[in-house]
Design an enzyme around this catalytic site. Sequence first.
Site, short mmCIF file in Angstrom:
data_model
loop_
_atom_site.label_atom_id
_atom_site.label_comp_id
_atom_site.label_asym_id
_atom_site.label_seq_id
_atom_site.Cartn_x
_atom_site.Cartn_y
_atom_site.Cartn_z
N HIS A 98 -8.24 -17.89 -25.80
CA HIS A 98 -9.57 -17.80 -25.20
C HIS A 98 -9.45 -17.39 -23.75
O HIS A 98 -8.60 -17.92 -23.01
CB HIS A 98 -10.30 -19.13 -25.31
CG HIS A 98 -11.64 -19.14 -24.60
ND1 HIS A 98 -12.69 -18.37 -25.02
CD2 HIS A 98 -12.07 -19.80 -23.49
CE1 HIS A 98 -13.73 -18.56 -24.21
NE2 HIS A 98 -13.36 -19.42 -23.26
N SER A 99 -10.29 -16.45 -23.31
CA SER A 99 -10.32 -15.99 -21.92
C SER A 99 -8.93 -15.49 -21.52
O SER A 99 -8.37 -14.61 -22.19
CB SER A 99 -10.83 -17.12 -21.03
OG SER A 99 -11.22 -16.66 -19.76
N MET A 100 -8.33 -16.00 -20.46
CA MET A 100 -6.99 -15.56 -20.09
C MET A 100 -6.03 -15.70 -21.27
O MET A 100 -5.14 -14.86 -21.48
CB MET A 100 -6.47 -16.38 -18.91
CG MET A 100 -5.09 -15.96 -18.43
SD MET A 100 -4.34 -17.09 -17.21
CE MET A 100 -3.62 -18.33 -18.31
N SER A 125 -10.87 -14.48 -27.95
CA SER A 125 -12.18 -15.02 -27.63
C SER A 125 -12.48 -14.89 -26.14
O SER A 125 -11.61 -15.14 -25.29
CB SER A 125 -12.21 -16.51 -28.02
OG SER A 125 -13.33 -17.19 -27.46
#
Length: 266
Positions: A98-100, A125
């Site tokens: 998720h994200s990074m 994500s």
Amino acid sequence: MSTDRRSSSPLRVFSPRTHARARLICFPHAGGAAGGYRSWSLDAPWDIEVCAVQYAGRGDRFDESAATDMESLLDDLVPALTRACTGDELASAVFFGHSMGAAVAYEAARRLAVTGRPPAALVVSGQPAPGRTRGGGTLHRATDGELLADLERLGGTARDVMDNSALLDALLPAIRSDYRLIETYRPLPGGTLSIPVTVVYADDDPEVTADEAAAWSEVTAGPCEVEAFTGGHFYLETRRTTVLPRVFGAVRAALPENATAWPSTP
């Protein structure tokens, strides 16, 4: 499945699944830790074991220096991923980020693909596709107050943490390192994946647009599915009951046809 549980390994398994047919390996967001996926491991179905990576500088690796660039982080993580998923087991491992963490999972998958043993699938994500990375951010050079304001804006940090100044002082160096890593990240040299990619994101997330999410199709020669949910950047919590089945479904869809089934019970 064998799992490297040595203290030196960055991999954490909170709820082992003795008869698991697949492993979901999760990569945390900037400032996140492996423990954020503890509840996922408890909610996972019987045939999926959830494993999370612990970045240096947080959790039980707090005394280690956090990586400030993608290649250094991969140097730390990929050997453990290789040890934990030896032989045919890597064929039933799915990476989630998720994200990074999405960028880290992607680059880890590419590095493993060079050895001929990529994960079975990738689920990403809340992050623009690598070719659409925004970059150029300067928050990693900002004041502590400005960095904390961004954490507040995104809403992914628990209130009891945000209200604990001593704890924040201890966590900020690792958070700043993560911000530096993702704000300076550019796709590393390498080829295109050939594994299935599933993209999930929130329709009110300021960190990724629909076009940036759809562009993940460019990273693989395999199928790519994109699904939007309602919510903001940390919709994984607010939409948990609908997102988790989608993620676990992507894991099961990647299982090889000859995956071992749950043994019969008398």
